[in-house]
Write a protein that holds these residues in place. Sequence first.
Motif, PDB file in Angstrom:
ATOM      1  N   ARG A  25       0.778  -1.231   0.000  1.00  0.00           N
ATOM      2  CA  ARG A  25       0.000   0.000   0.000  1.00  0.00           C
ATOM      3  C   ARG A  25       0.810   1.281   0.000  1.00  0.00           C
ATOM      4  NH1 ARG A  25      -0.363   0.316   6.037  1.00  0.00           N
ATOM      5  NH2 ARG A  25       1.839   0.349   6.410  1.00  0.00           N
ATOM      6  N   ASP A 194      -0.027  -7.562   1.825  1.00  0.00           N
ATOM      7  CA  ASP A 194      -1.380  -7.678   2.383  1.00  0.00           C
ATOM      8  C   ASP A 194      -1.412  -8.248   3.790  1.00  0.00           C
ATOM      9  OD1 ASP A 194      -0.654 -10.217   1.700  1.00  0.00           O
ATOM     10  OD2 ASP A 194      -2.376 -10.631   0.416  1.00  0.00           O
ATOM     11  N   ARG A 210      -2.863  -0.746   5.267  1.00  0.00           N
ATOM     12  CA  ARG A 210      -3.813  -0.969   4.176  1.00  0.00           C
ATOM     13  C   ARG A 210      -3.356  -2.174   3.373  1.00  0.00           C
ATOM     14  NH1 ARG A 210      -4.316   1.888  -1.102  1.00  0.00           N
ATOM     15  NH2 ARG A 210      -2.446   3.038  -0.529  1.00  0.00           N
ATOM     16  N   ASP A 211      -4.292  -3.065   3.065  1.00  0.00           N
ATOM     17  CA  ASP A 211      -3.962  -4.269   2.290  1.00  0.00           C
ATOM     18  C   ASP A 211      -3.649  -3.874   0.848  1.00  0.00           C
ATOM     19  OD1 ASP A 211      -4.780  -5.398   4.643  1.00  0.00           O
ATOM     20  OD2 ASP A 211      -6.642  -6.227   3.854  1.00  0.00           O
ATOM     21  N   HIS A 212      -2.474  -4.222   0.386  1.00  0.00           N
ATOM     22  CA  HIS A 212      -2.056  -3.863  -0.967  1.00  0.00           C
ATOM     23  C   HIS A 212      -2.450  -4.951  -1.958  1.00  0.00           C
ATOM     24  CE1 HIS A 212       1.137  -1.240   1.120  1.00  0.00           C
ATOM     25  NE2 HIS A 212       0.148  -0.486   0.720  1.00  0.00           N
ATOM     26  N   LYS A 213      -3.702  -4.989  -2.271  1.00  0.00           N
ATOM     27  CA  LYS A 213      -4.216  -5.911  -3.276  1.00  0.00           C
ATOM     28  C   LYS A 213      -4.191  -5.222  -4.644  1.00  0.00           C
ATOM     29  CE  LYS A 213      -5.698  -9.158  -0.339  1.00  0.00           C
ATOM     30  NZ  LYS A 213      -5.103 -10.506  -0.311  1.00  0.00           N
ATOM     31  N   THR A 215      -6.411  -5.179  -6.746  1.00  0.00           N
ATOM     32  CA  THR A 215      -7.740  -4.638  -7.011  1.00  0.00           C
ATOM     33  C   THR A 215      -8.022  -3.356  -6.236  1.00  0.00           C
ATOM     34  OG1 THR A 215      -8.563  -6.170  -5.330  1.00  0.00           O
ATOM     35  CG2 THR A 215      -8.770  -6.853  -7.628  1.00  0.00           C
ATOM     36  N   CYS A 216      -7.171  -3.025  -5.255  1.00  0.00           N
ATOM     37  CA  CYS A 216      -7.306  -1.758  -4.525  1.00  0.00           C
ATOM     38  C   CYS A 216      -7.200  -0.615  -5.537  1.00  0.00           C
ATOM     39  CB  CYS A 216      -6.212  -1.655  -3.466  1.00  0.00           C
ATOM     40  SG  CYS A 216      -6.097  -0.055  -2.657  1.00  0.00           S
ATOM     41  N   LYS A 217      -8.113   0.341  -5.473  1.00  0.00           N
ATOM     42  CA  LYS A 217      -8.212   1.359  -6.522  1.00  0.00           C
ATOM     43  C   LYS A 217      -6.904   2.112  -6.746  1.00  0.00           C
ATOM     44  CE  LYS A 217     -10.979   5.324  -8.011  1.00  0.00           C
ATOM     45  NZ  LYS A 217     -12.101   6.233  -7.679  1.00  0.00           N
ATOM     46  N   GLU A 219      -3.868   1.220  -5.926  1.00  0.00           N
ATOM     47  CA  GLU A 219      -2.821   0.322  -6.414  1.00  0.00           C
ATOM     48  C   GLU A 219      -3.044  -0.020  -7.883  1.00  0.00           C
ATOM     49  OE1 GLU A 219       0.012  -0.818  -4.719  1.00  0.00           O
ATOM     50  OE2 GLU A 219      -0.661   0.808  -3.431  1.00  0.00           O
TER      51      GLU A 219
END
Length: 370
Positions: A25, A194, A210-213, A215-217, A219
């Motif tokens: 993140r 994550d 914050r989870d760094h996926k 799909t995170c906007k 990211e």
Amino acid sequence: MNGGVEPQTPPDSPSMDAGVGKPPRHHLTSIRHCASSARIAAAAASSPDYGLDLGTMSLISPTDVRAGFLPVFRSGSCAETGPKSYMEDEHVCVDNLIEHLGGRAAGIPAPGAFYGVFDGHGGTDAACFVRKNLLKFIVEDMHFPTNVEKAIRGAFLKADHALADSHSLDNSSGTTALTALIFGRTLFIANAGDCRAVLGKRGRAVELSRDHKPTCKSEKIRIEKLGGTVFDGYLNGQLAVARALGDWHMKGPKGSISPLSAEPELQEIVLSEEDEFLIIGCDGLWDVMTSQCAVSIVRKELMQHNNPEKCSGELVQEALKRDSCDNLTVVVICFSSNPPPQIEIPRSRVRRSISLEGLHLLRGALDSNA
């Protein structure tokens, strides 16, 4: 099971089949609260007609937090392979940083502590290397201890580059990394991936990472700006995280900007007496449990036995009951030698009564069912 931090590079370790990894993140502008008592208070103040009694809905917290408060660090951890065939997680717990560093502790505020969870993928090489070397890289950084944030950021990138330069480690191995570094009352959370850090604040969960996926906007925007893609939730169709250390088969030449970033997102807070404990864990926990649920479980357990290691084990067992399909690693860090106090919930200031008309209606309904 507490992990140590060693300066040497780990020996050759056999690499596993490349697995799906995880994400990170960027700079947090605020701390996210899982339960917003402020919102409840605003609703109660603006809508008296609804009869909201704030006393029955919010928790009482002490208003006289001592300015001289200093935390006392004690931790416990639990790591389980879970349903996977092998373990790729690593973690580290250092409750007394001054003692751990010895002669290298000059100029470091006391008390100090360091904790980390590292969720590996594509084998164990990257997670093992980062666990053994990340604290050393932080302490040896030219900005430490005058500028801790710069030192942490530099250490993450140095560890990432060291993985690229190593001839003994598998360059397709990668790891997410979340660390908690504490000096006195100041807590620094650094996250690339994550894993998640959650603060227990008088029973309320406060997410510090914050989870760094992919799909995170934010990211996803960063990834696509750098020429990457997010396909079916995976970075470039391969990795389930947007930030990680290692994975040099995906990053290209060292020094180039890659959609897969090793840069950590940092959060700094000042602890108070309301801050009772910190939970850090890999995504195997958070995939099946909310932050608030984890805090509620830990607080209840601490009130019973005051043992952070038992608490971490309880979280792992609960995650397994909920069918977590990943490795599970959890660290619980307490900031006091005492268990959390009982939370006072005041009696309602709103009298609940039934009118004579309502009483007659109720009596009639009961008579008709007799």
